[in-house]
Design an enzyme around this catalytic site. Structure first.
Site, PDB file in Angstrom:
ATOM      1  N   ASP A 226       0.817  -1.222   0.000  1.00  0.00           N
ATOM      2  CA  ASP A 226       0.000   0.000   0.000  1.00  0.00           C
ATOM      3  C   ASP A 226       0.850   1.271   0.000  1.00  0.00           C
ATOM      4  OD1 ASP A 226      -2.272  -1.594   0.107  1.00  0.00           O
ATOM      5  OD2 ASP A 226      -2.370  -1.559   2.295  1.00  0.00           O
ATOM      6  N   GLU A 227       2.063   1.178  -0.525  1.00  0.00           N
ATOM      7  CA  GLU A 227       2.964   2.335  -0.557  1.00  0.00           C
ATOM      8  C   GLU A 227       3.252   2.800  -1.983  1.00  0.00           C
ATOM      9  OE1 GLU A 227       4.234   4.107   1.847  1.00  0.00           O
ATOM     10  OE2 GLU A 227       4.079   2.918   3.681  1.00  0.00           O
TER      11      GLU A 227
END
Length: 294
Positions: A226-227
């Protein structure tokens, strides 16, 4: 007349726009839409130009002739045929709202993509996919067979000639190796307004914090969960009176719209990676129109 677009990324310096415009004019091309951006912090320059080839110059001819300019300015560039639909593999688990939305948009011509396969770790959507005349592949994933499962997934991707993988609520974490191999070619939808509430159960996290806005984020997948660089986001308002289950229901529409917009931008070559960020140009006039408006 054939419609093309040219995408360019390089270090910013004087004369880039003039050189590109002159080249296109000299090769019988008429510019119909143009976007550019100078990142003043990094010194990077990005440009996307839509044009028509009025004298019939092919993409191969333009590509070969442009090489001298590209070398002069040390450009990363590509010519794209706007009539060509990007081949996409969709991956899904047990939440089917994004998958169903994408199937509909493709069916009416609202997305410039061809779904060449759907991969799932469950059988829930086999009938839906097959009824749309799209190959369905159920590839189970466990801790024990993950390398073999990812190898099977990549075999489907490569044999289908897919240029992009879309994780339409696919609830398995991809390996670092797969993320690196498909860098910039995997798009995910996360049911949160990142960077808040990463990982599992973000709606429950949001409820616990008493937020007044929930959202969805579509981003490129990297090895860091999720980066990845964010492509598209949107939100919906919530109140203290709503439950985590309400958040899930309200979030479905936002997730579907955000993912579709991200895919539209990527497939139209409007997204440029700029370090950990993206540059996303506005859509060209007419690119949202669909073959069937009803």
């Amino acid at each position: 007349m054939t419609k093309h677009c040219l995408t360019v990324a390089c270090a910013s310096r004087r004369g880039i726009v003039a050189a590109i415009a002159t080249f296109l004019a000299e090769h019988g091309c008429n510019i119909t839409d143009s976007s550019q951006y100078d990142d003043m912090e990094t010194g990077n320059f990005f440009m996307r130009i839509s044009f028509t080839s009025e004298k019939g110059a092919s993409q191969e001819q333009l590509d070969a002739a442009f090489d001298a300019i590209a070398q002069e300015f040390e450009m990363r560039y590509a010519f794209h045929d706007l009539a060509s639909k990007m081949k996409v593999v969709i991956m899904v688990s047990r939440f089917g709202h994004c998958l169903n939305d994408l199937l509909y948009r493709v069916r009416i011509g609202a997305l410039p993509i061809e779904i060449v396969a759907v991969i799932s770790n469950h059988m829930d959507y086999q009938k839906v996919v097959v009824n749309n005349d799209i190959p369905f592949h159920c590839i189970r994933v466990t801790k024990e067979n993950k390398p073999q499962a990812e190898s099977a997934i990549m075999q489907v991707v490569e044999e289908a000639g897919a240029e992009l993988i879309v994780l339409a609520r696919y609830m398995q974490i991809l390996s670092d190796e797969m993320c690196q191999k498909m860098s910039g070619r995997i798009i995910n939808i996360h049911h949160s307004f990142l960077p808040s509430f990463k990982g599992a159960n973000p709606y429950k996290q949001a409820y616990a914090r008493g937020v007044k806005l929930i959202g969805a984020t579509s981003h490129y997948v990297t090895a860091d969960l999720d980066e990845g660089p964010i492509i598209e986001q949107d939100i919906v308002r919530v109140t203290h009176a709503q439950s985590p289950e309400d958040y899930v229901s309200l979030g479905r529409d936002v997730e579907s719209q955000v993912l579709a917009r991200a895919i539209h931008a990527h497939a139209n070559h409007r997204v440029f990676l700029d370090g950990n960020k993206t540059v996303v140009f506005q859509a060209s006039p007419g690119s949202y129109s669909s073959e069937r408006m009803g």
